[in-house]
Scaffold this motif. Structure first.
Motif: not given
Length: 865
Positions: A326-335, A736-741
């Motif tokens: 699905g297009l939405q799944d494709h766009l958000v897979k990294d998030s 991304t890792p900095r934000s998560a930390s």
């Protein structure tokens, strides 16, 4: 008039005003001892109270019931009484409201992001039918095959993200984030233009007028939202394009910040038609068609295109890797995993807050046992009392929920700045109606969750002991319940602290990775002269030679160079090639990265040469094309021998001769191992759009300002963009890792504070309840140190149980974070050791204050009281 006489007077009338009914209920539920206030003995007070309650029952049967008063009237009275009770204990109410507000507020803020990014449907027509076809990068020929030959799709489109163009005229020159799209791109998505029209069929073919669609933000900023902008011409890379439409306000697909769309070149005679693999494919499934059916058809097409491809022929195994999502799944897979971890973390924070408030209610319930006992004596059933206490909890949570919404609205902007800028649909994040509905349900659930256990315990308090002056809460039961809640808080805090520790360890190891080049004191900027103006290669060489000469002469610059790509540039081109002596199947090509550089690039960036020579003045137009290769390429294609003199061939370029080997660097990000990389001579392969890098240890910011000035003096219509220091580029690569930390460390710190406060509250409550016991111990010879040890021992038991259960829970839950970790095991010894020690230290520190207070109790004064 005594209290019971006033009650009888209120109950004796045939009609009672609603306010008088509330007053009656208030007096019946007062915490004070009715017997003491009326001057009666306890037995007589209870007898007369029962008579009064009997009058109330008859009144309700004969009056209210006859008038059809339902449960809602009782709830209304309960609400008013709950508000009065909370107003009478402002300190308790404030502490509980702030605790609940912080927990619900954090969940509201994170849910607003999760809702927009993961749950909210894409703002396109029938978004459920949109799919990402053949996930991955593809050639335009492959797109044409999908569009024309796949029957399970009603329509298909292609787009190439990570593109940019120079816009000049009608204002200062600027670099615009652009997407190349097929002519039916907008139609496939089902988007309606804000003004004008979108592309028509055939406008992506050669020989037609150059047309463009501009974004709403560009239309507003550059053209003042003037509708007459449609039909005007704009200058993109020195070429005139006609604006035919404006995209809707929130439309930035395919990537955040996209402000311009132009047709992709679908010319079958172009070398890029088969050889450029940066295109993404989307389509609409036909009604009744499943993704599995579409995958089967696309795989069949891919097998046919593999044989038709004149450039390169991938191996058979690649067919099994073809997927459709699905297009939405494709766009958000990294998030998805990242946001899921954040949502789980704030959920734990809320559970800790609930446990904290539940403990407050248990402690406060001890002071209300006499009130509840009187109500029970008057005839109020356990269900009635429980309902009143639950209503009080919901009212308390509702006030906290209102505070939470205010905190979430105020903090959403800060949260968006903390999240990676590449997070899809980040600009659409709002505290909207769905988020408010989620907050309302969460508030109700929170109020019931933290009040149900204290309410059931308090509703079951016996009436005789309280009226007689005793304390039912002196039993071990309420303390066991409160202790279990504190241990639960600590367990949740341990899980959060370990998760935060794992991400911090992962980030630390990521930042310790040697990128292979110098990062301090390096200024970089992208310089993009109009392609049409600098289309000829001599003009490109002359422009960059003049720029490089003036930058090198700037005070403080020790060296400078030009490169077509920077490290960590997500648009690094990947091409195919053959290597003499390595490639055996002429239809199977190898993939590599490349960049063209001037000779001083390696020295400026601090990249050492391992063997052979550097590029120099000999490598110019008209001479044999040469290349430097990295160590990864040398080990792969020339194992065990020198690659110097080796030959590399391409489908449409002259062969290259290898003249040197340089050290590996991290090209894409710090996590990804280097892939084969070639460095070509800029004089032999110039480009108009390139980067200037300058080594300036003293003041990189000053060098960046100088680069802008120099470029403006050389060419006034040339924009300078992406001007930043190299260490800033490194920071962006770990966003991304900095934000998560940072976020998990913040939630972990909040959990630590709440856990410590909960421990302190329970231990202090225990000391207060055991004052006489401690006084007796001190009176018969116990030393203050013994009392301190006794109190701390009680707190240590709670902390130890919580830490143990937290460690067990973390062993399972942290495995869900595996994809977010770099060179860090989900069960990392340091994180699993440090977090419990920190929680244990915080819990013991929380016990120390009440322990010292207990050791200073005056035995004589306490026993006298």
């Amino acid at each position: 008039m005594s209290l019971l006489q006033r009650l009888r007077a209120l109950l004796s009338g045939n009609r009672v005003h609603q306010d008088m009914q509330d007053e009656m209920r208030f007096h019946l539920d007062m915490e004070s001892d009715a017997g003491e206030k009326s001057g009666l003995s306890t037995t007589e007070a209870r007898r007369q109270a029962k008579l009064a309650f009997g009058s109330e029952q008859r009144y309700r049967e004969e009056g209210l019931e006859a008038r059809g008063v339902s449960l809602w009237h009782d709830l209304g009275a309960d609400l008013r009484y709950a508000v009065r009770v909370l107003r009478r204990t402002p300190v308790f109410t404030a502490v509980a409201v702030v605790t609940v507000g912080l927990g619900i507020g954090a969940n509201t803020a994170i849910f607003s992001v999760v809702n927009t990014v993961l749950l909210k449907p894409l703002p396109y027509t029938d978004p459920g039918a949109l799919v990402s076809v053949w996930d991955g990068g593809h050639s335009r020929a492959e797109f044409a095959g999908v569009r024309d030959r796949v029957k399970t799709l009603t329509s298909a489109a292609a787009y190439m993200p990570n593109w940019s163009m120079s816009l000049s005229g009608d204002g200062p020159p600027e670099r615009i984030v652009t997407s190349l799209v097929s002519s039916d791109f907008f139609n496939v998505l089902g988007v309606t233009p804000q003004v004008g029209r979108f592309f028509r069929p055939g406008e992506d073919m050669p020989g037609v007028e150059r047309v463009a669609v501009i974004g709403y933000g560009l239309w507003r900023d550059r053209f003042g939202a003037d509708p007459s902008a449609v039909g005007r011409q704009i200058d993109l890379d020195g070429v005139k394009w006609t604006v035919v439409g404006v995209a809707p306000r929130e439309f930035t697909f395919p990537e955040p910040g996209t402000r311009l769309w132009i047709p992709i070149d679908m010319n079958p005679k172009s070398p890029a038609y088969w050889g450029s693999y940066g295109n993404q494919l989307i389509g609409r499934l036909k009604p009744g068609v499943t993704k599995e059916q579409n995958v089967a058809e696309v795989r069949n097409l891919a097998a046919q295109l593999r044989m038709e491809n004149p450039v390169w022929r991938p191996t058979e195994g690649y067919l099994e890797g073809i997927t459709v999502s699905g297009l939405q799944d494709h766009l958000v897979k990294d998030s998805r995993r990242f946001l899921g971890v954040l949502l789980g973390a704030v959920g734990l924070v809320l559970l800790i807050a609930c446990a904290n408030v539940a403990n407050l209610l248990i402690v406060r319930g001890s002071a209300r046992e006499r009130e509840i006992a009187i109500r029970a004596t008057l005839g109020a059933g356990r269900r009635r009392i429980t309902r009143q206490l639950l209503v009080e909890g919901v009212v308390l949570a509702s006030i906290g929920g209102a505070l939470a919404v205010a905190l979430a609205v105020a903090g959403t902007g800060a949260l968006m700045r903390l999240l990676p800028s590449a997070t899809p649909r980040l600009s659409e994040v709002r505290v909207d109606a769905v988020t408010l509905g989620f907050t309302a349900l969460l508030t109700l659930a929170t109020g019931l969750l933290f009040s149900i256990a204290p309410s059931l315990r308090l509703a079951g308090t016996g009436g005789g002991a309280a009226l007689a002056g005793g304390h039912a809460s002196q039993s071990a039961h309420p303390r066991r319940l409160a202790g279990a809640l504190v241990s639960t808080q600590i367990a949740f805090a341990v899980v959060l602290a370990i998760a935060a520790g794992l991400l911090a360890r992962s980030l630390s190891r990521l930042l310790d990775v040697n990128p292979g080049f110098e990062t301090v004191g390096i200024a970089t900027a992208r310089v993009s002269p109009p392609r049409a103006k600098y289309l000829a290669k001599p003009a490109q060489r002359a422009f960059h030679a003049q720029l490089l000469e003036r930058v090198q002469a700037f005070p403080g610059v020790t060296s400078a160079a030009i490169t077509t790509q920077l490290p960590f540039d997500q648009t690094s081109p990947i091409y195919a090639m053959w290597v003499d002596g390595y490639t055996t199947d002429p239809n199977v090509l190898e993939l590599y990265e490349w960049r063209a550089i001037t000779p001083d690039f390696l020295r400026t960036m601090g990249i050492p040469i391992r063997s052979g020579r550097n590029l120099d003045g000999r490598d110019r137009e008209g001479t044999v094309p040469v290349a430097l290769i990295n160590e990864t390429a040398a080990k792969k294609y020339w194992p065990g021998k020198s690659p110097i003199g080796g030959i590399i061939r391409f489908p449409w370029k002259d062969p290259l001769e290898v003249v040197g080997v340089v050290a590996d660097i991290r090209n894409n990000d710090l996590k990804q191992a280097p892939m084969p990389t070639f460095y070509l001579a800029f004089e032999q392969f110039p480009q108009a759009d390139a980067y200037v890098v300058a080594s300036t240890p003293d003041n990189p910011g000053r060098a960046l300002r100088a680069i802008r000035t120099i470029v403006g003096e050389i060419s006034s219509d040339t924009p300078v963009s992406e001007d930043q220091t190299m260490d800033r580029l490194i920071e962006r690569s770990v966003a991304t890792p900095r934000s998560a930390s940072l976020l998990l460390l913040s939630f972990g710190a909040l959990a630590l504070v709440l856990g410590a406060v909960g421990t302190y509250g329970l231990v202090a409550y225990g000391v207060a309840r055991r004052t006489r016991e401690i006084a007796v111990r001190l009176a018969v010879g116990a030393q203050p140190a013994n009392v301190i040890g006794m109190v701390i021992k009680d707190g240590a038991k709670l902390a130890g149980a919580g830490i143990l259960f937290g460690l067990l829970a973390a062993l399972g839950l942290t495995r869900l974070m595996r994809s977010l970790l770099f060179e860090t095991a989900p069960v990392d010894a340091v994180a699993f050791t440090t977090a419990p020690l920190v929680l244990a230290a915080a819990a013991l520190a929380a016990c120390l204050v009440p322990a010292l207070r207990a050791s200073r109790i005056d035995p004589a004064l306490s026993l006298k009281e």
